[in-house]
Every structure is written in C-alpha cells, then in structure tokens.
Design an enzyme around this catalytic site. Structure first.
Site, short mmCIF file in Angstrom:
data_model
loop_
_atom_site.label_atom_id
_atom_site.label_comp_id
_atom_site.label_asym_id
_atom_site.label_seq_id
_atom_site.Cartn_x
_atom_site.Cartn_y
_atom_site.Cartn_z
CE LYS A 214 8.03 4.13 -2.44
NZ LYS A 214 8.23 3.90 -1.01
CD GLU A 220 -0.68 -6.86 -9.26
OE1 GLU A 220 -1.23 -7.54 -8.39
OE2 GLU A 220 0.45 -6.35 -9.11
N GLY A 274 2.85 3.08 0.52
CA GLY A 274 1.88 3.13 -0.58
C GLY A 274 0.51 3.63 -0.15
NE ARG A 275 -0.69 0.51 5.40
CZ ARG A 275 0.38 -0.24 5.25
NH1 ARG A 275 0.72 -0.68 4.05
NH2 ARG A 275 1.13 -0.58 6.29
CD GLU A 361 -1.36 -2.85 2.19
OE1 GLU A 361 -1.67 -3.65 1.28
OE2 GLU A 361 -0.91 -1.71 1.96
CG HIS A 392 -32.73 1.42 1.38
ND1 HIS A 392 -34.09 1.32 1.55
CD2 HIS A 392 -32.42 2.72 1.59
CE1 HIS A 392 -34.58 2.51 1.85
NE2 HIS A 392 -33.59 3.37 1.87
CE LYS A 517 2.93 -8.02 -4.01
NZ LYS A 517 3.92 -6.97 -3.72
#
Length: 560
Positions: A214, A220, A274-275, A361, A392, A517
């Site tokens: 954005k 990153e 964001g999410r 979050e 399993h 951060k």
C-alpha cells in the site's frame, strides 16, 4: 443498553451466560443429539450452503442467551455502522469497508460521505483490461515474448488471502481451463530462500512481477522487489522494469521512483485492512492474470452474496452472527482457547493459514476499543489442515487430549472426481465418509461399558475410552467453484468481526505487529556497522549479545 465505555462482561446478558455454564456442564452431547427438534433448530441454509451447529455444547436456551448478549453488545448497530462507512476502526480513524470491494456496480456504500463503489469498479475495470492484454499476448515483454509467468510480491494480508484463493481455484475445472500455460507464484518471506524458490525455472523474459505494498515502504516486500528488479535488469537491462513490473499501491510517487510506470499501479484504499484485502487489487490483479477476470468476478459475487446476508438477515438466522456468537461462547464461557479449521478438501489447504491471520491479528487484543484492560480472554488460537491428513496428525489430541472446538468444512461435489472400478465407493465418497464420521466420534465418544461388550482387555479400556462431548460444527458447500470460495471467505471474515463487536474490541487495527519491527531496526543498524566497520555490539542484553556475536562470527556474509 450497554454504554460504549462499559465492558460487555459487566452486562446482565454476560453474567446470565456465566451462570448458564453450570447447566451446560451437566449435559453431554450424547443426550443433546437425541433431541431432533433441538438439532433441527441448529441448522441454517443460505444460498446453497448448509450450516449444522447441533454438535456445539449448547441448548436452545444457550442460543437465546447468546442472542441476548448480541443485543447487549449492540451487534446489529455495529454491523450497520460498518456498512455505513463510519470510522469503526477508531484507533486509526478509518472506515472498514472490505464489503465495498465486492459490491455490485449499482450499490451505494459511502466513506466520508462519498460513494466508493464507482472507484472500486474503476480499478476492477482497469484490472480486467490489463489482465486481458497480458493473457491475450497483446502486452509482451521487452524481447517480444508473452508474459505467462507471474510472481506476486507481498506479505501478510498481501499474500495469505490471494494464496488461499489461488490454491482453491487451481483444480476447479473452469479456472484450470482458463489458466492453461500460465503460472502464478507468491513471494512473501524476506528469506533469500523464498526468492530462490520463486525464480527457479522461470525466465525473466516471460515473467511479470506484481509488487503489492500500500505504502510502497513495507521492508520485506520492497527488499524482495529490489531483488527481483535486479534479476530482471541483469538479464534484460534497466528499461525492462516498466514492461515486467507493475504495482498494487497508493503511493504513486514511490512507484514511479522505483521504475514502474504509475499508469500500471492499481489502487486500493485506507478503508481496506491488509488481512481483508484479498477482494481488492491485492488479490484480484494476480488472480485475474492467472484465471481471467470473469472467474475472479464470480469469486467476488460469492463474497457479496454473504455480505448481503450478513447485513440484512435477522441475527437468529444469520450464519456469520451465529458462528461468531458460538466462538465467543466457546472461548469466553467454556474456556476453550483454540479452534481447528478442518476442510475436507485438499484445494482448501491454504484456508486455515489465511483465517489464522484474519482471526488472530483481528481479535488478539488485550484492551477494549476504549482502551480498558479486558478481564476476559479474546481471540482464539486458530490452526488446521485438510482432512483426512489432519486425522493422521493432531486429531489424537482433539479426541483424547484437550478440548478443541472444530469447524468441519465439506464439499458435496468434488472438483476432480475419481471412480475406480471395483471400489466400494468413489474417492470423494471415501473422503466424505470421514467428514461425516469425525464430528459424531467427537460428540459421542466411546464408554468403558461399550468397550467391555467388545471384550477389550481390562488394561486397555482406559486407553481406548473416548470421553466425547467435544464440540464441532459442520459447513457443507454444494461444490468448490470461485463463487463458493468467495462465500467461504466472507463467512469467516464476518464471523471474526462479530466476535470483536461482541467482545467490544477493535478487530481492525494491529498495533501488536509494530514493536518487533522497531527492535529489528536497531539490530539492522548494528549488523551493518559490525560488518562494515567492525564495531562492537552495544545496547543489547546479555542473551541477544551472545546470539548476535555467534551469528557475526560464524556467518560468511560478504562485506558491504
């Protein structure tokens, strides 16, 4: 009515439920499941979906008390405020309008007095036009080759949601046909191994890179973007960037500075978290490049169908509301801190990791929306794997260890059916046999008396006893098309919002991601000065100093 500064735990409705827990502790699902009227009242259908929550540790009375809690929390008003574009994300002073991203063209959804739907459709139309150019081969790379391979760079919400949808559509017959000869990959981690994996086997000449950030400042993402820019320019020259890289961003100045043509930047807005951004250009652009816009539009329509249901259906028949209230019941009253998301569909293997972010979050908060410390826990630990793989792996704990409420998600019609001659059932029927059996195994369990009748030896009876009374719910989808994937996404997004609205927290900020951060910046500066000037480590505790020393002594990074 509770005032906005009161905690929900101070209301009569909350206290009533606290007292009611004692009644529920006296029940067992073995008995509750014999009441057909109760079970029938706990089934909901909408737009081809069937929800069955009869295996929750709840009676009809529990549901009534939860609906009273919703009223005390002013849930319907809070839902309306979200759809009306009010700044319900108060700590960031923003509207929360991911529903506008999939609204029909003629809808009116306002943020700050302005209808945002035309803006949304401007971007969607631009994506449609651009993706068709790439897919048809009318837009080519610098050497004249079609761009058949796409790498989308983004992290968190810019990656988990689109990856879930991409994975779900990969085996859908319609989407599969549309994606012939194309590849879509996602680069998220700053770990250089992720870069190596993404570019492995790809040719820069046929690769288009979509940079999703954005602000165009995410550490990153921008480092990975610079790394892939280097990969492209090393092979094709500096001028290739404008042909081989596009952006999903609102910071046009930084996009241009990076070397990307600002005309090839696709916008999204502050009112998209964001999410919650998979239905914006963040997801729609890479997915349209892979599958074509018409397939992705069906995904948006599926989500929109649930949005309309959520906005207009009374709370007692409202699927996301009921799911959210039951999660609040499990976490805050029955004391179950986790939730397992168990899709009996390999195509949904990336669903749980996406919902993990959407849920944890959003609702992993310790204070109310007014900043008051909460005297109760919020949020749950979400995890999951597709069935039958999970059976399993961790189902042992779910059956005989801790109690973990489970969401079973089943699909009536397989995307890729297989019928083998001589087999008792089809492969999909074999899978679904487990989908139907597991919830009953959890609910009923197995008693020592049953084991004795089966002549199990005395010393093994305690080990083979299942307590049962372990809650789950089942969601059955007619098939897994783009439309159904959209429905599933929206159900879980709104369920998470309902939980937050009831708990009285802000589900739309994420201050908890900031501190790490900030501390990483201090470490980054130290690594730079230690490597370039050999400076000694300063300002770290003994433990971190020791670890950093070991890292610097033994790593063979080249001098900057």
């Amino acid at each position: 009515m509770a005032s906005s500064t009161a905690l929900i735990s101070d209301t009569e409705a909350w206290k009533d439920l606290k007292g009611h827990v004692e009644d529920i502790k006296k029940t067992h699902l073995r008995d509750l499941m014999t009441d057909a009227n109760r079970c029938q009242s706990m089934m909901m259908e909408f737009d081809g979906l069937l929800l069955d929550y009869s295996r929750q540790r709840a009676t009809v009375e529990t549901v009534d008390k939860l609906l009273n809690l919703a009223k005390a929390a002013q849930l319907t008003e809070k839902i309306s405020r979200m759809f009306n574009g009010e700044h319900i994300n108060s700590t960031e002073n923003r509207s929360v309008l991911h529903v506008a991203l999939r609204a029909p063209k003629d809808a009116v959804i306002k943020a700050d007095g302005k209808n945002v739907v035309p803006e949304v459709w401007n971007v969607l139309d631009k994506i449609k036009e651009f993706s068709e150019k790439i897919r048809s081969g009318s837009w080519v790379g610098t050497t004249g080759k079609p761009l058949k391979d796409v790498i989308a760079i983004g992290i968190g919400g810019s990656f988990l949601g689109p990856l879930f949808v991409h994975t779900a559509l990969q085996t859908d017959p319609e989407a599969l046909e549309s994606a012939k000869g194309r590849q879509l990959r996602f680069l998220a981690n700053i770990d250089p191994v992720d870069v190596a994996r993404n570019i492995n086997g790809l040719n820069p000449e046929t690769t288009l890179v979509v940079v999703v950030s954005k602000t165009f400042t995410t550490a990153e993402t921008m480092l990975n973007a610079r790394t892939l820019r280097e990969w492209i320019t090393a092979a094709l020259g500096a001028s290739a960037v404008a042909k081989h890289m596009v952006a999903v961003s609102t910071n046009l100045a930084l996009v241009e500075k990076f070397g990307i043509d600002p005309n090839n930047a696709f916008a999204f807005w502050d009112w998209v978290g964001g999410r919650y951004s998979v239905c914006s250009a963040v997801g729609v652009l890479p997915l349209s490049l892979q599958y074509g816009f018409s397939v992705v539009e069906k995904f948006l329509k599926g989500a929109s169908s649930i949005d309309q249901h959520f906005q207009s259906t009374p709370i007692e028949k409202n699927i996301p509301v009921l799911l959210g209230l039951l999660s609040v019941w499990n976490v805050s009253f029955l004391g179950y801190p986790a939730r397992a998301i168990l899709p009996y569909s390999q195509a949904l293997e990336k669903f749980a990791p996406h919902i993990q972010q959407v849920s944890m979050e959003s609702n992993g908060k310790g204070v109310s929306i007014d900043g008051l410390p909460l005297p109760f826990e919020t949020g749950e630990i979400d995890f999951g794997e597709p069935g039958t793989n999970g059976q399993h792996s961790f189902y042992q704990l779910i059956h005989q260890g801790r109690v973990i409420p489970c969401d079973f998600i089943g699909i009536v019609k397989s995307q890729q059916p297989v019928y083998l001659k001589g087999e008792v059932v089809s492969n999909h029927d074999e899978l679904m046999s487990n989908f139907f059996a597991q919830p009953d195994a959890l609910a009923y369990g197995k008693t020592p008396e049953q084991l004795q009748k089966e002549n199990v030896s005395e010393n093994l009876i305690p080990h083979k006893t299942f307590s049962g009374n372990r809650p789950s719910l089942s969601l059955l989808l007619p098939e897994l098309t783009a439309y159904n994937v959209g429905q599933l996404l929206a159900i879980y997004e709104h369920r998470v919002a309902v939980q937050g609205f009831v708990w009285g927290i802000n589900s739309f900020d994420q201050w908890g991601v900031e501190l790490g951060k900030v501390l990483a910046t201090h470490v980054r500066k130290q690594l730079h000065s230690s490597r370039t000037q050999g400076t000694t480590l300063e300002g770290f505790n003994y433990s971190t100093t020791t670890l950093l020393k070991r890292y610097l002594e033994t790593s063979s990074e080249p001098q900057m």
